[in-house]
Design a protein around this motif. Sequence first.
Motif, mmCIF file in Angstrom:
data_model
loop_
_atom_site.group_PDB
_atom_site.id
_atom_site.type_symbol
_atom_site.label_atom_id
_atom_site.label_comp_id
_atom_site.label_asym_id
_atom_site.label_seq_id
_atom_site.Cartn_x
_atom_site.Cartn_y
_atom_site.Cartn_z
ATOM 1 N N TYR A 1 -0.798 -1.689 -1.369
ATOM 2 C CA TYR A 1 0.495 -0.976 -1.623
ATOM 3 C C TYR A 1 1.627 -1.625 -2.522
ATOM 4 O O TYR A 1 2.781 -1.447 -2.528
ATOM 5 C CB TYR A 1 1.120 -0.718 -0.180
ATOM 6 C CG TYR A 1 0.316 0.097 0.764
ATOM 7 C CD1 TYR A 1 0.135 1.569 0.386
ATOM 8 C CD2 TYR A 1 -0.368 -0.609 1.708
ATOM 9 C CE1 TYR A 1 -0.590 2.040 1.323
ATOM 10 C CE2 TYR A 1 -1.270 0.036 2.542
ATOM 11 C CZ TYR A 1 -1.307 1.548 2.448
ATOM 12 O OH TYR A 1 -2.101 2.209 3.232
ATOM 13 N N PHE B 1 6.034 -1.472 -13.026
ATOM 14 C CA PHE B 1 6.471 -0.911 -11.589
ATOM 15 C C PHE B 1 7.925 -1.237 -11.593
ATOM 16 O O PHE B 1 8.674 -0.345 -11.021
ATOM 17 C CB PHE B 1 5.453 -0.790 -10.518
ATOM 18 C CG PHE B 1 4.383 0.034 -10.458
ATOM 19 C CD1 PHE B 1 4.454 1.171 -9.779
ATOM 20 C CD2 PHE B 1 3.480 -0.004 -11.463
ATOM 21 C CE1 PHE B 1 3.258 2.181 -9.838
ATOM 22 C CE2 PHE B 1 2.280 0.830 -11.405
ATOM 23 C CZ PHE B 1 2.242 1.920 -10.639
ATOM 24 N N TYR C 1 2.054 -2.350 -5.697
ATOM 25 C CA TYR C 1 2.550 -1.540 -7.001
ATOM 26 C C TYR C 1 3.809 -0.673 -6.488
ATOM 27 O O TYR C 1 4.938 -0.644 -7.060
ATOM 28 C CB TYR C 1 1.691 -1.143 -7.721
ATOM 29 C CG TYR C 1 0.488 -2.196 -8.475
ATOM 30 C CD1 TYR C 1 1.143 -3.166 -9.327
ATOM 31 C CD2 TYR C 1 -0.620 -1.917 -8.084
ATOM 32 C CE1 TYR C 1 0.318 -3.794 -9.820
ATOM 33 C CE2 TYR C 1 -1.409 -3.059 -8.590
ATOM 34 C CZ TYR C 1 -1.025 -3.942 -9.096
ATOM 35 O OH TYR C 1 -1.773 -4.644 -9.800
ATOM 36 N N TRP C 2 3.439 0.055 -5.400
ATOM 37 C CA TRP C 2 4.319 1.135 -4.920
ATOM 38 C C TRP C 2 5.573 0.347 -4.160
ATOM 39 O O TRP C 2 6.721 0.904 -4.434
ATOM 40 C CB TRP C 2 3.721 2.083 -4.069
ATOM 41 C CG TRP C 2 2.951 3.080 -4.693
ATOM 42 C CD1 TRP C 2 1.534 3.040 -4.587
ATOM 43 C CD2 TRP C 2 3.267 4.000 -5.639
ATOM 44 N NE1 TRP C 2 1.044 4.090 -5.371
ATOM 45 C CE2 TRP C 2 2.033 4.709 -6.151
ATOM 46 C CE3 TRP C 2 4.376 4.423 -6.092
ATOM 47 C CZ2 TRP C 2 1.994 5.699 -7.160
ATOM 48 C CZ3 TRP C 2 4.433 5.337 -7.049
ATOM 49 C CH2 TRP C 2 3.370 5.931 -7.651
#
Length: 182
Positions: free
Chosen positions: A12, A49, A14-15
């Motif tokens: 998770y 990102f 990068y998010w």
Amino acid sequence: MTAEFTNWITEYGYWATFFGAMIEGETAAFLSGVAAHNQLLYYPWVMLFAALGGIVSDNVLFYVGYFAGSRILPKFHRHQKKINRVQQLIRQHESFIIIAIRFAYGLRTVGPIIIGASKVNPFKFFILNILGGALWGGIIVSCGYFISSAILALPIHSSLTWFLLIIIAVVLFIFLRRQWKK
């Protein structure tokens, strides 16, 4: 690091970087740079990102200011002098302010609202915001990456290193907060 935490970061991360950059900004981008240094995330993707999170949030805030800024900004009674000063700077150096506002402590969230309320051309803001977001994402993530590298290279015990890093961060936060209140 525990295996669960490492898996969570790699799955998770990068998010978390994207949404963290939208909500918290520098802290999320910096910590994502630390994770990239520790090879839990891919450094170029982390920069991308983080930049995208900053760009998206600033565009949303810009449009909040563009359409509702005249109703929102007067509610910040304590900061009217600072808001007026930023609006004056926008009139004088519009392009520079659009790019640089995200680097100004205390203006990360309200800055794009003030810019929007100043009725800056939305297309101009969008283009310059992409440039500013790319610079911001690259710089903040790189700071996390390279500072992590420097700290881990210190010849002292890692627990002491992290303790010192936390103390430095708290002192810096207190100093910057006092500067903003002046």
